[in-house]
Design a protein around this motif. Structure first.
Motif, mmCIF file in Angstrom:
data_model
loop_
_atom_site.group_PDB
_atom_site.id
_atom_site.type_symbol
_atom_site.label_atom_id
_atom_site.label_comp_id
_atom_site.label_asym_id
_atom_site.label_seq_id
_atom_site.Cartn_x
_atom_site.Cartn_y
_atom_site.Cartn_z
ATOM 1 N N LYS A 132 0.867 -1.186 0.000
ATOM 2 C CA LYS A 132 0.000 0.000 0.000
ATOM 3 C C LYS A 132 0.900 1.231 0.000
ATOM 4 C CE LYS A 132 -3.861 -2.191 2.398
ATOM 5 N NZ LYS A 132 -4.772 -2.142 3.575
ATOM 6 N N ILE A 133 1.019 1.824 -1.157
ATOM 7 C CA ILE A 133 1.987 2.907 -1.340
ATOM 8 C C ILE A 133 1.263 4.165 -1.787
ATOM 9 C CG2 ILE A 133 3.958 3.685 -2.713
ATOM 10 C CD1 ILE A 133 4.851 0.794 -2.891
ATOM 11 N N MET A 134 1.671 5.299 -1.204
ATOM 12 C CA MET A 134 1.193 6.608 -1.645
ATOM 13 C C MET A 134 2.401 7.386 -2.139
ATOM 14 S SD MET A 134 -1.561 7.665 1.331
ATOM 15 C CE MET A 134 -1.969 9.167 0.446
ATOM 16 N N LEU A 135 2.461 7.632 -3.427
ATOM 17 C CA LEU A 135 3.593 8.352 -4.005
ATOM 18 C C LEU A 135 3.564 9.811 -3.574
ATOM 19 C CD1 LEU A 135 3.799 6.955 -7.654
ATOM 20 C CD2 LEU A 135 5.252 6.405 -5.693
ATOM 21 N N ILE A 136 4.761 10.360 -3.368
ATOM 22 C CA ILE A 136 4.906 11.783 -3.057
ATOM 23 C C ILE A 136 5.107 12.499 -4.382
ATOM 24 C CG2 ILE A 136 6.274 13.495 -1.830
ATOM 25 C CD1 ILE A 136 7.047 11.261 0.130
ATOM 26 N N GLY A 137 4.072 13.180 -4.821
ATOM 27 C CA GLY A 137 4.068 13.748 -6.170
ATOM 28 C C GLY A 137 5.176 14.733 -6.439
ATOM 29 N N CYS A 138 5.485 15.604 -5.470
ATOM 30 C CA CYS A 138 6.480 16.651 -5.719
ATOM 31 C C CYS A 138 7.901 16.108 -5.758
ATOM 32 C CB CYS A 138 6.362 17.756 -4.684
ATOM 33 S SG CYS A 138 6.736 17.220 -2.981
ATOM 34 N N LEU A 139 8.112 14.831 -5.398
ATOM 35 C CA LEU A 139 9.441 14.212 -5.440
ATOM 36 C C LEU A 139 9.552 13.143 -6.516
ATOM 37 C CD1 LEU A 139 10.266 13.769 -1.620
ATOM 38 C CD2 LEU A 139 10.972 15.615 -3.158
ATOM 39 N N SER A 140 8.458 12.730 -7.085
ATOM 40 C CA SER A 140 8.461 11.637 -8.061
ATOM 41 C C SER A 140 8.615 12.177 -9.476
ATOM 42 C CB SER A 140 7.164 10.821 -7.938
ATOM 43 O OG SER A 140 7.032 10.289 -6.631
ATOM 44 N N GLY A 141 9.102 11.289 -10.377
ATOM 45 C CA GLY A 141 9.269 11.634 -11.785
ATOM 46 C C GLY A 141 8.608 10.608 -12.679
ATOM 47 N N GLU A 142 8.868 10.697 -14.002
ATOM 48 C CA GLU A 142 8.245 9.798 -14.953
ATOM 49 C C GLU A 142 8.763 8.363 -14.822
ATOM 50 O OE1 GLU A 142 8.653 11.307 -18.847
ATOM 51 O OE2 GLU A 142 7.464 13.125 -18.489
ATOM 52 N N SER A 143 10.048 8.210 -14.504
ATOM 53 C CA SER A 143 10.655 6.878 -14.466
ATOM 54 C C SER A 143 10.876 6.350 -13.052
ATOM 55 C CB SER A 143 11.992 6.896 -15.224
ATOM 56 O OG SER A 143 12.879 7.841 -14.611
ATOM 57 N N TYR A 144 10.484 7.099 -12.055
ATOM 58 C CA TYR A 144 10.690 6.665 -10.674
ATOM 59 C C TYR A 144 9.607 7.281 -9.786
ATOM 60 C CZ TYR A 144 12.607 11.357 -9.995
ATOM 61 O OH TYR A 144 12.754 12.730 -9.946
ATOM 62 N N GLY A 145 9.494 6.736 -8.636
ATOM 63 C CA GLY A 145 8.541 7.250 -7.660
ATOM 64 C C GLY A 145 9.130 7.241 -6.268
ATOM 65 N N VAL A 146 8.722 8.220 -5.460
ATOM 66 C CA VAL A 146 9.214 8.332 -4.092
ATOM 67 C C VAL A 146 8.025 8.197 -3.151
ATOM 68 C CG1 VAL A 146 10.389 9.803 -2.405
ATOM 69 C CG2 VAL A 146 11.113 9.822 -4.811
ATOM 70 N N PHE A 147 8.218 7.387 -2.131
ATOM 71 C CA PHE A 147 7.182 7.259 -1.116
ATOM 72 C C PHE A 147 7.842 7.169 0.249
ATOM 73 C CE2 PHE A 147 8.296 2.958 -2.340
ATOM 74 C CZ PHE A 147 8.320 2.256 -1.152
ATOM 75 N N ALA A 148 7.066 7.350 1.301
ATOM 76 C CA ALA A 148 7.571 7.310 2.677
ATOM 77 C C ALA A 148 6.801 6.268 3.464
ATOM 78 C CB ALA A 148 7.441 8.671 3.337
ATOM 79 N N SER A 149 7.472 5.716 4.460
ATOM 80 C CA SER A 149 6.833 4.702 5.296
ATOM 81 C C SER A 149 7.436 4.748 6.695
ATOM 82 C CB SER A 149 7.042 3.306 4.695
ATOM 83 O OG SER A 149 6.574 2.303 5.583
ATOM 84 N N PRO A 150 6.618 4.521 7.716
ATOM 85 C CA PRO A 150 7.157 4.430 9.074
ATOM 86 C C PRO A 150 7.837 3.084 9.327
ATOM 87 C CG PRO A 150 4.788 4.141 9.120
ATOM 88 C CD PRO A 150 5.138 4.476 7.706
ATOM 89 N N LEU A 151 7.829 2.187 8.329
ATOM 90 C CA LEU A 151 8.467 0.875 8.448
ATOM 91 C C LEU A 151 9.761 0.868 7.647
ATOM 92 C CD1 LEU A 151 5.298 -1.379 7.974
ATOM 93 C CD2 LEU A 151 6.344 -0.627 10.124
ATOM 94 N N GLU A 152 10.840 0.476 8.319
ATOM 95 C CA GLU A 152 12.141 0.488 7.641
ATOM 96 C C GLU A 152 12.283 -0.669 6.665
ATOM 97 O OE1 GLU A 152 16.921 0.538 8.768
ATOM 98 O OE2 GLU A 152 15.409 0.221 10.316
ATOM 99 N N THR A 153 11.661 -1.776 6.924
ATOM 100 C CA THR A 153 11.854 -2.989 6.124
ATOM 101 C C THR A 153 10.705 -3.231 5.162
ATOM 102 O OG1 THR A 153 10.850 -4.312 7.886
ATOM 103 C CG2 THR A 153 13.242 -4.043 7.935
#
Length: 371
Positions: A132-153
């Motif tokens: 269950k991922i929510m991409l961070i739009g202002c950090l993501s691009g066309e070929s990659y995506g950035v997301f955050a999680s409180p879980l390290e693993t």
């Protein structure tokens, strides 16, 4: 340094960058917009704000944290809601990684949550269907995506080569960190402890300010008055109660008098006694009257059309003061011969053993006559 607190308060008004802003961004003590014309004593040290060129309210935090836009100021709970000036809070948080919100600043987090940022290629997202991922739009691009999680693993096994990880990044959140969005678009929340008294003051709809220039002691003024003072309540009660008592007494008196005048007889004795008690109440006494059998032994007379009585001038009942009418039944007192309406004198003799006119004790002389 010589002005009184009341004179100081005349200078300290509510400030705004723009009146188009919501009320939650209006500025008052302990905050102060520095690029305004307000004197410095209108704000508490460390609570300086500025208005940028776009009329947005900003605060600059120490420890290389930089500037944040002020989204809301909760004066009662003493909380400050902040976000990134460029509307990309995750980039701001990554940039200040290593700097702490806990330091020399007047503000500190209510709660901090560790987040890990993952920068992953599109191949990762195409093959990871269970996350269950929510991409961070202002950090993501066309070929990659950035997301955050409180879980390290959260990224494991073969997928690790498709992502790079940054963290942990401490994010100031509210009391319930589970409500904070995973894309970190929410505001970070800070609080302050000094001056503590202002929160209680604003909760009571008062106004917080410095007592004087000499120290940082504050006071709460302009508290609204709720209700009337005890003196005012007593005065109002007396003002209303006095005429009310007089009016009630007068109405009672005239009602009883009207009943007496209308009835003229019958239960006149009862009404007379009620009036006497209402006008001049007496302490309780022991009543010594006559038995009903004794009273019934006193002569009764039926008044004829001529209305002749033993005493020609006795035309009214001495008890109820009503005029005698033909066919009425009267009772006479033995020995003295005084006449009364039957109901009036019977009621009297139940309470008294003597004639109400001459106060003589009557004799038993059973007799019924027609006059």
């Amino acid at each position: 340094m010589h002005e009184s607190s009341s004179e100081m308060a005349d200078y300290c008004l509510t400030q705004v960058c723009s009146y188009d802003e919501p009320v939650s961004r209006y500025v008052q003590f302990p905050f102060l917009i520095k690029n305004d014309s307000m004197p410095s004593f209108c704000g508490y040290p460390g609570f300086d704000l500025i208005c940028n060129g776009n009329d947005k309210l900003l605060i600059t935090l120490p420890n290389n944290l930089g500037s944040f836009s002020v989204q809301e100021i909760d004066y009662v709970n003493q909380q400050l809601w902040l976000n990134d000036v460029d509307n990309c809070l995750p980039r701001k948080l990554i940039a200040i990684n290593g700097s702490s919100f806990v330091g020399k600043s007047s503000f500190y987090p209510i709660l901090e949550q560790d987040y890990w940022f993952y920068n992953c290629s599109n191949e990762f997202f195409n093959s990871s269907h269970n996350l269950k991922i929510m991409l961070i739009g202002c950090l993501s691009g066309e070929s990659y995506g950035v997301f955050a999680s409180p879980l390290e693993t959260i990224v494991k096994g073969n997928y690790s080569s498709l992502c790079s990880k940054i963290g942990p990044i401490k994010v100031p959140v509210g009391p319930n960190e589970e409500d904070y969005p995973l894309d970190l678009r929410g505001d970070i929340r800070l609080t302050w402890s000094k001056p503590l008294e202002c929160g209680k003051c604003y909760e009571r709809n008062g106004r917080c300010r410095f007592k004087s220039y000499s120290n940082f002691e504050v006071e709460c003024v302009h508290l609204p008055h709720h209700g009337l003072s005890k003196q005012a309540i007593v005065a109002i009660a007396l003002a209303f109660a006095t005429p009310l008592i007089l009016v009630t007494f007068c109405i009672t008196y005239f009602v009883i008098k009207a009943v007496l005048h209308r009835r003229g007889h019958g239960n006149g004795a009862n009404t007379t006694l009620a009036l006497a008690v209402a006008v001049n109440p007496q302490p309780q006494i022991v009543i010594h009257g006559l038995d009903q059998s004794v009273i019934e032994s006193y002569p009764k007379v039926i008044l004829g059309e001529s209305k002749r009585l033993p005493k020609a001038d006795d035309m009214n009942c001495p008890i109820c003061l009503g005029e005698y009418m033909a066919k009425e039944i009267l009772r006479t007192i033995p020995n003295c011969g005084h006449c009364f309406h039957v109901d009036c004198i019977d009621e009297w003799l139940h309470l008294n053993a003597s004639c109400p006119v001459c106060r003589n004790s009557p004799l038993k002389t059973p007799e019924n006559n027609v006059l």
